[in-house]
Scaffold this active site. Structure first.
Site, short mmCIF file in Angstrom:
data_model
loop_
_atom_site.label_atom_id
_atom_site.label_comp_id
_atom_site.label_asym_id
_atom_site.label_seq_id
_atom_site.Cartn_x
_atom_site.Cartn_y
_atom_site.Cartn_z
N HIS A 34 0.61 5.33 7.90
CA HIS A 34 1.26 6.26 6.95
C HIS A 34 0.74 7.70 7.17
CE1 HIS A 34 3.33 6.42 2.76
NE2 HIS A 34 3.48 7.56 3.39
N ARG A 65 9.61 4.24 3.17
CA ARG A 65 8.62 3.44 2.46
C ARG A 65 8.79 2.00 2.93
NH1 ARG A 65 6.39 7.56 1.41
NH2 ARG A 65 5.75 8.37 -0.62
N GLU A 109 0.20 -1.46 1.68
CA GLU A 109 -0.68 -0.55 2.43
C GLU A 109 -2.04 -0.50 1.74
OE1 GLU A 109 1.28 3.24 2.86
OE2 GLU A 109 3.06 2.33 3.73
C1 DGY Z 1 4.99 11.63 0.98
O1 DGY Z 1 4.66 12.78 0.69
O2 DGY Z 1 5.81 10.99 0.31
C2 DGY Z 1 4.31 11.01 2.15
O3 DGY Z 1 4.93 9.83 2.54
C3 DGY Z 1 2.86 10.74 1.82
O4 DGY Z 1 2.81 9.72 0.86
#
Ligand code: DGY
Length: 325
Positions: free
Chosen positions: A285, A237, A266
């Site tokens: 992402h 993240r 984001e």
């Molecule tokens: C997750 O599943 O956590 C991916 O990063 C999509 O947000």
């Protein structure tokens, strides 16, 4: 009386078809949850909500008096204020177990792209600049037989280690809250402290969930510990990284390059200074974003939602304490 459901941020309609006539679904894609009047109105009646990356905090929960379950259509659930939800007896669920290989493919893909300068050289060809052999300044760096340091050896980290070890003969170091004996046995991964990993790795791949312990895990000190020739990859993240420190490291050439799939904010704004760096590969992402995997995730998210609203224990319940109330 039908039970009201909200689906937001592009839950695949094929998955929503699992909801029978006892439910009424309102769909809100790409909304601002703080200002969208229709969404806020629907929230008053909603018993369940399903979707991706909605910040579910006290402010939102105050507007959802009938809410029983928030079904996150992702594995990560740092967007949910779980303690606040538990206090109100609201279940939270997520979608682990279906996206690991897909995400590992994407993250290993951006690692390769940064090492082999694929986006930069793609641009070079498409803009008509390929008129002679590559100059030495355009050479890339090898991936095979190098050392990959994985921070966060969970299921996705292990799937990346598998690709690196079996496909690229890489030496694997890892740092994790606890040892991952399976990854050690299968992929010859060596457990070490963060400092050793940063100092010895040619590629540093960050895969931890975002928690209060991992926020800003990679800052000025950590980038300075990395090799000057190393590439930093973030598939966790955005908030696990101090982006200013990353940009300083790139600018001062403390590290060689970066490959990023996630950002502090984001979508990344078009004017973001990170976009100025030709040695930064950026993707929006995309970890789990394939048709096949998005469908599996959405199906699982809707299954979790239905279970929670029909008196069954959802398969991927994050806060089981709510069931004991
Ligand atoms: C997750 O599943 O956590 C991916 O990063 C999509 O947000």
């Amino acid at each position: 009386m039908k039970r009201k459901i909200i689906a937001y941020n592009f839950v695949l309609t094929e998955a929503l078809e699992q909801l029978d006539d006892s439910f009424e679904v309102e769909i809100f894609d790409g909304i601002n949850p703080k200002t969208d009047i229709a969404f806020l109105h629907a929230l008053k009646e909603a018993e369940g909500i399903v979707g991706l990356a909605l910040p579910v905090d006290k402010e939102l929960l105050d507007k959802a008096p009938k809410l029983q379950i928030v079904s996150n259509n992702s594995t990560g659930y740092n967007n949910l204020s779980i303690d606040e939800m538990s206090l109100r007896g609201i279940m939270g669920t997520h979608t682990p177990g279906v996206l690991e290989d897909t995400t590992a493919d994407a993250i290993f893909g951006i690692l390769l792209a940064a090492a082999r300068r694929i986006p930069e050289l793609d641009h070079f060809v498409k803009t008509g600049n390929w008129k002679q052999h590559l100059t030495t300044e355009q050479y890339a760096i090898d991936v095979h037989h190098k050392t990959l340091g994985i921070i966060g050896m969970g299921k996705i980290g292990s799937a990346i280690a598998k690709r690196a070890h079996l496909g690229f003969d890489m030496n694997i170091l890892y740092h994790n809250r606890k040892r991952n004996i399976e990854a050690e046995g299968k992929y010859n991964a060596t457990f070490c402290d963060l400092e050793t990993l940063l100092k010895q790795s040619d590629f540093v791949c960050l895969m931890t969930p975002l928690t209060s312990d991992t926020e800003n895990l990679m800052g000025e000190r950590e980038f300075k510990l990395m090799k000057k020739s190393a590439i930093f990859v973030n598939g966790s993240r955005g908030k696990t990284v101090d982006e200013m420190a990353l940009m300083t490291a790139l600018h001062k050439k403390t590290i060689h390059a970066a490959a990023l799939d996630v950002y502090r904010s984001e979508p990344l704004s078009p004017g973001h200074p990170l976009l100025q760096f030709s040695n930064v590969v950026t993707t929006p992402h995309i970890g789990s974003s394939t048709f096949e995997t998005e469908l599996k995730m959405a199906n699982l998210a809707v299954e979790n939602l239905i279970a929670g609203l029909t008196g069954k224990r959802p398969k991927n319940l994050i806060n089981p304490d709510v069931l004991n109330r």
